[in-house]
Structure formats: structure tokens, C-alpha cells
Design an enzyme around this catalytic site. Structure first.
Site, PDB file in Angstrom:
ATOM      1  N   ARG A 283       0.899  -1.309   0.006  1.00  9.21           N
ATOM      2  CA  ARG A 283       0.071   0.117   0.224  1.00  9.21           C
ATOM      3  C   ARG A 283       0.871   1.115  -0.060  1.00  9.21           C
ATOM      4  NH1 ARG A 283      -5.227  -1.536   2.409  1.00  9.21           N
ATOM      5  NH2 ARG A 283      -5.459  -3.528   1.448  1.00  9.21           N
TER       6      ARG A 283
ATOM      7  N   ARG B 141      -0.387   2.260  13.157  1.00 10.16           N
ATOM      8  CA  ARG B 141      -1.208   0.990  12.600  1.00 10.16           C
ATOM      9  C   ARG B 141      -0.986   0.767  10.885  1.00 10.16           C
ATOM     10  NH1 ARG B 141      -7.357   1.238  13.056  1.00 10.16           N
ATOM     11  NH2 ARG B 141      -7.873   2.727  11.527  1.00 10.16           N
TER      12      ARG B 141
ATOM     13  N   GLU C 172      -9.482  -1.533  13.819  1.00 13.35           N
ATOM     14  CA  GLU C 172      -9.918  -2.569  12.557  1.00 13.35           C
ATOM     15  C   GLU C 172      -8.820  -3.653  12.192  1.00 13.35           C
ATOM     16  OE1 GLU C 172     -10.845  -0.682   8.770  1.00 13.35           O
ATOM     17  OE2 GLU C 172     -10.006  -2.490   8.007  1.00 13.35           O
TER      18      GLU C 172
ATOM     19  N   SER D 161     -11.445  -6.759   6.980  1.00 13.97           N
ATOM     20  CA  SER D 161     -12.299  -5.970   6.292  1.00 13.97           C
ATOM     21  C   SER D 161     -12.857  -7.283   5.436  1.00 13.97           C
ATOM     22  CB  SER D 161     -11.924  -4.743   5.403  1.00 13.97           C
ATOM     23  OG  SER D 161     -12.769  -3.774   5.318  1.00 13.97           O
TER      24      SER D 161
HETATM   25  P1  ATP Z   1      -7.453   1.326   7.326  1.00 16.25           P
HETATM   26  O1  ATP Z   1      -9.011   1.882   7.391  1.00 16.25           O
HETATM   27  O2  ATP Z   1      -7.136   1.115   8.826  1.00 16.25           O
HETATM   28  O3  ATP Z   1      -6.383   1.902   6.532  1.00 16.25           O
HETATM   29  P2  ATP Z   1      -8.236  -0.479   5.286  1.00 16.25           P
HETATM   30  O4  ATP Z   1      -9.760  -0.025   5.321  1.00 16.25           O
HETATM   31  O5  ATP Z   1      -7.633   0.352   4.181  1.00 16.25           O
HETATM   32  O6  ATP Z   1      -7.619  -0.183   6.636  1.00 16.25           O
HETATM   33  P3  ATP Z   1      -8.298  -2.899   3.843  1.00 16.25           P
HETATM   34  O7  ATP Z   1      -7.971  -2.364   2.666  1.00 16.25           O
HETATM   35  O8  ATP Z   1      -9.845  -3.283   4.074  1.00 16.25           O
HETATM   36  O9  ATP Z   1      -7.959  -2.019   5.267  1.00 16.25           O
HETATM   37  O10 ATP Z   1      -7.406  -4.179   4.499  1.00 16.25           O
HETATM   38  C1  ATP Z   1      -7.805  -5.277   5.333  1.00 16.25           C
HETATM   39  C2  ATP Z   1      -7.020  -5.286   6.352  1.00 16.25           C
HETATM   40  O11 ATP Z   1      -5.661  -5.158   6.283  1.00 16.25           O
HETATM   41  C3  ATP Z   1      -7.242  -4.371   7.718  1.00 16.25           C
HETATM   42  O12 ATP Z   1      -8.327  -4.551   8.330  1.00 16.25           O
HETATM   43  C4  ATP Z   1      -5.885  -4.236   8.219  1.00 16.25           C
HETATM   44  O13 ATP Z   1      -5.986  -5.169   9.151  1.00 16.25           O
HETATM   45  C5  ATP Z   1      -4.994  -4.488   7.221  1.00 16.25           C
HETATM   46  N1  ATP Z   1      -4.362  -3.505   6.962  1.00 16.25           N
HETATM   47  C6  ATP Z   1      -4.861  -2.596   5.766  1.00 16.25           C
HETATM   48  N2  ATP Z   1      -4.089  -1.468   5.304  1.00 16.25           N
HETATM   49  C7  ATP Z   1      -2.863  -1.835   6.323  1.00 16.25           C
HETATM   50  C8  ATP Z   1      -1.820  -0.964   6.293  1.00 16.25           C
HETATM   51  N3  ATP Z   1      -1.477  -0.035   5.692  1.00 16.25           N
HETATM   52  N4  ATP Z   1      -0.683  -1.545   7.320  1.00 16.25           N
HETATM   53  C9  ATP Z   1      -1.089  -2.475   7.953  1.00 16.25           C
HETATM   54  N5  ATP Z   1      -2.293  -3.195   7.904  1.00 16.25           N
HETATM   55  C10 ATP Z   1      -3.123  -2.794   7.114  1.00 16.25           C
END
Ligand code: ATP
Length: 547
Positions: A315, A323, A470, A473
Site C-alpha cells: 500500500r 497502525r 480494525e 475488512s
Molecule cells: P484502514 O482503514 O485501517 O487503513 P483499510 O480499510 O484500508 O484499513 P483494508 O484495505 O480493508 O483496510 O485491508 C484489510 C485489513 O488489512 C485491515 O483490516 C488491516 O488489518 C490490514 N491493513 C490495511 N491496511 C494496512 C496497512 N497500511 N498496514 C497494515 N495493515 C493494514
């Protein structure tokens, strides 16, 4: 003659012998056979001892001025020989081995040289430690102590010693016994100057402000991560992370899931948006996968039925938070269901309960090691996982005075601070650190999320939380290609870039749902740690690309 009890050969039994003589001759024969057997055994043992000595001599290619039998630097171990030593792990050195001699390899964690004839070291092997004592009466033994005292901390040594129970129980090491050592060979010397002292990095958070306590900053730790990972807490965190992956795959495999490996080099962004790392793929542009989303769904279209993946997720988020990482480990699952995505939710709930229970059962020592340094409330969860509606969560926040929660939540996405506050409210009301919410507004979920069957402003989606943050998702996905195209267009996604994904649903598609879990977040929140960088082995964030 060796192996014979007398010089006289045993007489053969003949028919003309008296009964007495026959008995004597038989007895003599038996004795001779026994002696021969013993002689053979002694010969074999002598051979073995010679082999062992020869092997040890190669192993102990030491500098000329030291006694190879008791101490010295080993030559580089280049697999030239294999001695017959039996090795014991530090964690296995318990009172049950009292008075037994053991060989152990470990790092010197502490040295205390009391005098020329008495030294203590603490030997560490991963998270286990044992106190060793070396005492000397002869000059040679005193030289051995001098040698031991000269070794820098973190050097790797082989020691041989006898397990003893000290008069005063040892509480500063993990093993309650002491090793009275008589031999010590250095396998690999550490630099005399360490970037930081492990004792400082191991210091419990509660003692950080004590007078004279040297604090090791997070950046210094991360710049020297291999040393940092040797701290008891960090080493334990790595083991706990490993166990989470083991438990995740163990449970899902048992439930008939197939482990897959989707490509990380892809032609278009998997989740859309700007948070994508772009790179050159020969003459073309490519991206690093932001999730295995589209591919795990295609695996369902390929009739794998239930799949999971453990792999890196990239990402390009410029989020310098406690986090977010730019590369994390995703634990993903996806499965076909028959009628309702709650069938999938049940599997996700059970997977987490299996993981939490497994950690408590298998990683007690590691959890304690982490909490000794970074104290935290134990993570609270129950077999019946709490489910809330997203609207209910919003209502709880509103009632608690959060005036920024709008009445119309159809476009509302809950923020980090509100999530945390909700976690506290949930804990107070339901006494759990683990829960999930369903039915998020459709407008805040990705294009592939199935709209709610009766309320067009909502979606068949869910997020899971640990300690109010969170960690998961997920959603039911759109498996109808026309609806999927419509949803993608509505959200401004260039449909041609995801043609193979959409087409994968044109050959007959099962209804399906799944989720993505962030490994580092699960471990961080299970342990109650304050920063995700503590959990990633070599964290990647907007400011850090090394080591
Ligand atoms: P957030 O809102 O906390 O940035 P997200 O909605 O972008 O998360 P998702 O894309 O749905 O997260 O990713 C699924 C899971 O992956 C999240 O619930 C989290 O546990 C993990 N995750 C997402 N982005 C990150 C990150 N940048 N670093 C670490 N873990 C992540």
C-alpha cells in the site's frame, strides 16, 4: 591376551568327559564368549572415542596459545567434521537434568567476572536464559576464565557443564538451575561495541524512567533490527506472528480450504485508488498488488470453492500512523456459500476463536515475555463473538456524546479515533475486546461489494475489531458480471483494466464472500502493543526502506 579371562583356551566338550568336566567346560566357553563380546564392545567404544577426539580436534582448531580441551576460539565451522556431541537446548536445562553434563550453544548475554578464579555468564538461546558459573583452581582454568571474560557480549559460545541446583534459587534467568561449566569455546565473536545494550532494550516499559536507565529509541532499534529482534519480547513477537499464520492455515485447511498464491506483480491496481506502487514491467507499467482480492475471487470462479492466502500486501499510503505499513502480511480468505454470507461470517468467527485459543495454549511463554516488557491488559474474547450493526455502533457513539456522527450515515465512514472510542464503549457494555459490525454504507465500500438486499444505501459487508481497531475488512462480493460492471463504472473504475476479472464471472459464478486480515495488526492488538512496527520483522513505512 585381551578379551580372555585366562590364558587357557576353553576346552571343547567331548562325550568321554565326566559330567563335572562337561559343566566346567560349558561354563568356560560361556565366559570366553562373554569376554570376547566385551572386548569387541571396548574396541568399538575406543574407536568411537578416537573418532570423537579427531572430530573435536578439527572443531577446536584454536589459536595456539589456548588449551583446546577447555577453552578457545573455534575455527570457522565449515562443515569439515561432525562430532558426536549431544546438544541440549537452554529451555531443556531443568532440575530433571541435575548432575548431568550437557553441551549448549548460546549467546553471552551477561558476564560477571568476580575474580581471577570465578566468573558468571548468562547464556541465552532465543528467549531462554541460563546462568553459568566457571570456577578455577589451576592456572589453566584461570586462563579459561580470562578467555571467557574477554569475549564481547552477544558472542556465540559452546559450553560444557554440569547442571546444578544453586542454594539460592535463580530468578533472573528463565531456567532455575545453574550450569557449572568446565569448557567454553567461542564459535563467533560479536563486535566489542554494540549499537545498543540488549539489557537496555530488554528493560520493561515500567522501568524506563528509573534513574540511570538508558532508553533505546524506536528508530535506533529499527536501524539495528536484528539486534532488536534478539530482545526477549521481540523474539517472542516473531514466534507469535508465526503461530498466528500456522493457526490460520491449520483451521482453514481443516475446513477444506485450499492455500493459493496469487501474483503480486499485476497490470492494474487491485483495489483502485492512488495507494498503489507503480513500477516498470519491461516495456509496460505494472503495480504491486494492494491485495489478492481479484485473484482470490477468480480462484472461486475456478471452482477451488474455498481458498486462503498468506502473502505480502503493498500500500503506497503516506500514513505515518501507529497502525499503517507500506508492506504488510495479508491473511486472506474467500469462500463460496449457498444462501447467506453469514455462512462465511461463521467461518471467520471460528477461525479467530481458533487462533486466540491456540495462542493462549501454545504461546503462553512468549505472551508473558512480551508483557514483561510491554505490560498490557490480557486480550478479552469469548466463543460467542459479538455482532453489531454499523448503525448500532454509530448510535452508541452518538449517545456517548460524539456529535460528529451524522444522522444520515449513508456516506459516513467511521474514523480511527471514533473506532477506538467505540471499542471502549463496547468493552464497557459487553466486556469484550473482539467484535464485528455488519451492514456498512455501500458508498464507503469497494465496487465489488454486494449491495444490501433491501436497503440500497447499505452493503453486505463487515469489519472486525480488536481493542477498538480494525483488523479485518470483508464482504459478500458481487458475482453478477453486469452488476459488477455497473458498480465499477459508477465508481469511476476503467472497466477495461479489470476485464479478465469481470469475465471470470461470465462462465457461471457461485455467490461468495471473504475477508482480508492484517497479520501485524492482529498480533499488535492481541498483545496490546502500541506500534505496528514492533510486529513487522523489517517494517516498511513511508520513511523506512532499510534494513
Ligand atoms: P484502514 O482503514 O485501517 O487503513 P483499510 O480499510 O484500508 O484499513 P483494508 O484495505 O480493508 O483496510 O485491508 C484489510 C485489513 O488489512 C485491515 O483490516 C488491516 O488489518 C490490514 N491493513 C490495511 N491496511 C494496512 C496497512 N497500511 N498496514 C497494515 N495493515 C493494514
Amino acid at each position: 591376551m585381551e578379551g580372555k579371562t585366562t590364558d587357557e583356551p576353553a576346552k571343547a566338550v567331548t562325550p568321554d568327559m565326566s559330567a563335572e568336566d562337561k559343566k566346567k567346560a560349558k561354563e568356560a566357553k560361556k565366559q570366553a564368549e562373554k569376554a570376547a563380546k566385551e572386548a569387541k564392545k571396548a574396541e568399538r567404544e575406543a574407536q568411537l572415542a578416537e573418532q570423537r577426539r579427531a572430530a573435536e580436534a578439527v572443531l577446536c582448531k584454536t589459536v595456539a596459545d589456548v588449551n583446546v580441551d577447555t577453552y578457545g576460539n573455534l575455527g570457522v565451522i565449515n562443515s569439515a567434521t561432525k562430532s558426536l556431541r549431544v546438544w541440549t537446548t537452554v529451555s531443556a536445562i531443568t532440575p530433571s537434568l541435575t548432575e548431568q553434563g550437557v553441551w549448549v550453544r548460546g549467546r553471552i548475554a551477561e558476564t560477571r567476572c568476580k575474580s581471577k578464579s570465578l566468573a558468571f555468564i548468562v547464556l541465552r538461546q532465543q528467549t531462554s536464559t541460563v546462568q553459568c558459573v566457571m570456577s578455577a583452581t589451576t592456572e589453566d582454568e584461570k586462563d579459561a576464565i580470562k578467555f571467557l571474560a574477554s569475549l564481547p557480549l552477544e558472542s556465540i559460545v559452546d559450553v560444557y557443564g554440569t547442571v546444578t541446583i544453586p542454594p539460592v534459587p535463580i530468578t533472573s534467568t528463565t531456567q532455575p538451575v545453574e550450569l557449572a561449566i568446565t569448557r567454553c569455546h567461542c564459535v563467533s565473536k560479536s563486535l566489542p561495541e554494540l549499537p545498543f545494550q540488549l539489557k537496555d532494550a530488554n528493560r520493561p516499559e515500567s522501568e524506563m524512567n528509573e534513574e540511570g536507565a538508558v532508553q533505546v529509541s524506536q528508530d535506533t532499534r529499527l536501524d539495528n533490527r536484528i539486534l532488536d529482534l534478539r530482545t526477549l519480547a521481540m523474539n517472542a513477537v516473531m514466534k507469535i506472528s508465526s503461530e498466528v499464520c500456522t493457526l490460520f492455515s491449520e483451521y482453514l485447511s481443516k475446513e477444506g480450504f485450499v492455500q493459493i498464491h496469487s501474483p503480486k506483480l499485476i497490470g492494474g491496481a487491485s483495489e483502485g485508488g492512488a495507494n498503489v506502487f507503480k513500477l516498470k514491467y519491461f516495456e509496460r507499467d505494472a503495480c504491486l498488488a494492494q491485495s489478492p482480492q481479484l485473484y482470490k475471487q477468480m480462484a472461486i470462479s475456478a471452482d477451488l470453492d474455498r481458498v486462503f492466502e498468506i502473502g505480502p500486501v503493498f500500500r503506497a499510503e503516506n500514513s505515518n500512523t501507529h497502525r499503517h505499513l507500506c508492506e504488510f502480511v495479508g491473511l486472506d480468505m474467500e469462500m463460496a456459500f449457498k444462501e447467506h454470507y453469514f455462512e462465511v461470517l461463521e467461518v471467520i468467527e471460528n477461525t479467530f476463536c481458533f487462533i486466540f485459543k491456540g495462542l493462549e495454549e501454545r504461546c503462553q511463554k512468549e505472551i508473558e515475555a512480551v508483557h514483561r516488557q510491554w505490560p498490557a491488559e490480557p486480550f478479552k474474547w469469548g466463543n460467542k463473538v459479538l455482532r453489531l450493526e454499523f448503525s448500532e455502533g454509530c448510535k452508541m457513539l452518538r449517545e456517548a456524546g460524539f456529535s460528529d456522527i451524522p444522522d444520515d450515515i449513508s456516506q459516513f465512514d467511521i474514523g480511527t479515533e471514533q473506532e477506538k472510542a467505540l471499542g471502549k464503549l463496547v468493552k464497557a457494555k459487553y466486556d469484550t475486546d473482539f467484535y464485528y459490525m455488519i451492514n456498512y454504507p455501500l458508498g464507503v465500500r469497494p465496487f465489488y461489494t454486494m449491495p444490501h438486499p433491501t436497503d440500497p444505501s447499505l452493503s453486505n459487508s463487515y469489519d472486525f475489531f480488536m481493542r477498538g481497531e480494525e483488523i479485518v475488512s470483508g464482504a459478500q462480493r458481487v458475482h453478477d458480471p453486469e452488476l459488477l460492471t455497473e458498480r465499477a463504472q459508477k465508481l469511476g473504475i476503467e472497466v477495461s483494466t479489470i476485464k479478465s476479472y469481470i469475465d471470470s464471472f461470465r462462465l457461471g459464478a457461485h455467490p461468495h464472500a471473504g475477508c482480508g486480515i492484517g497479520l501485524e495488526r492482529v498480533v499488535m492488538l492481541f498483545l496490546g502493543l502500541n506500534n505496528i512496527r514492533k510486529v513487522s520483522m523489517f517494517p516498511r513505512d513511508p520513511k523506512r526502506l532499510t534494513p
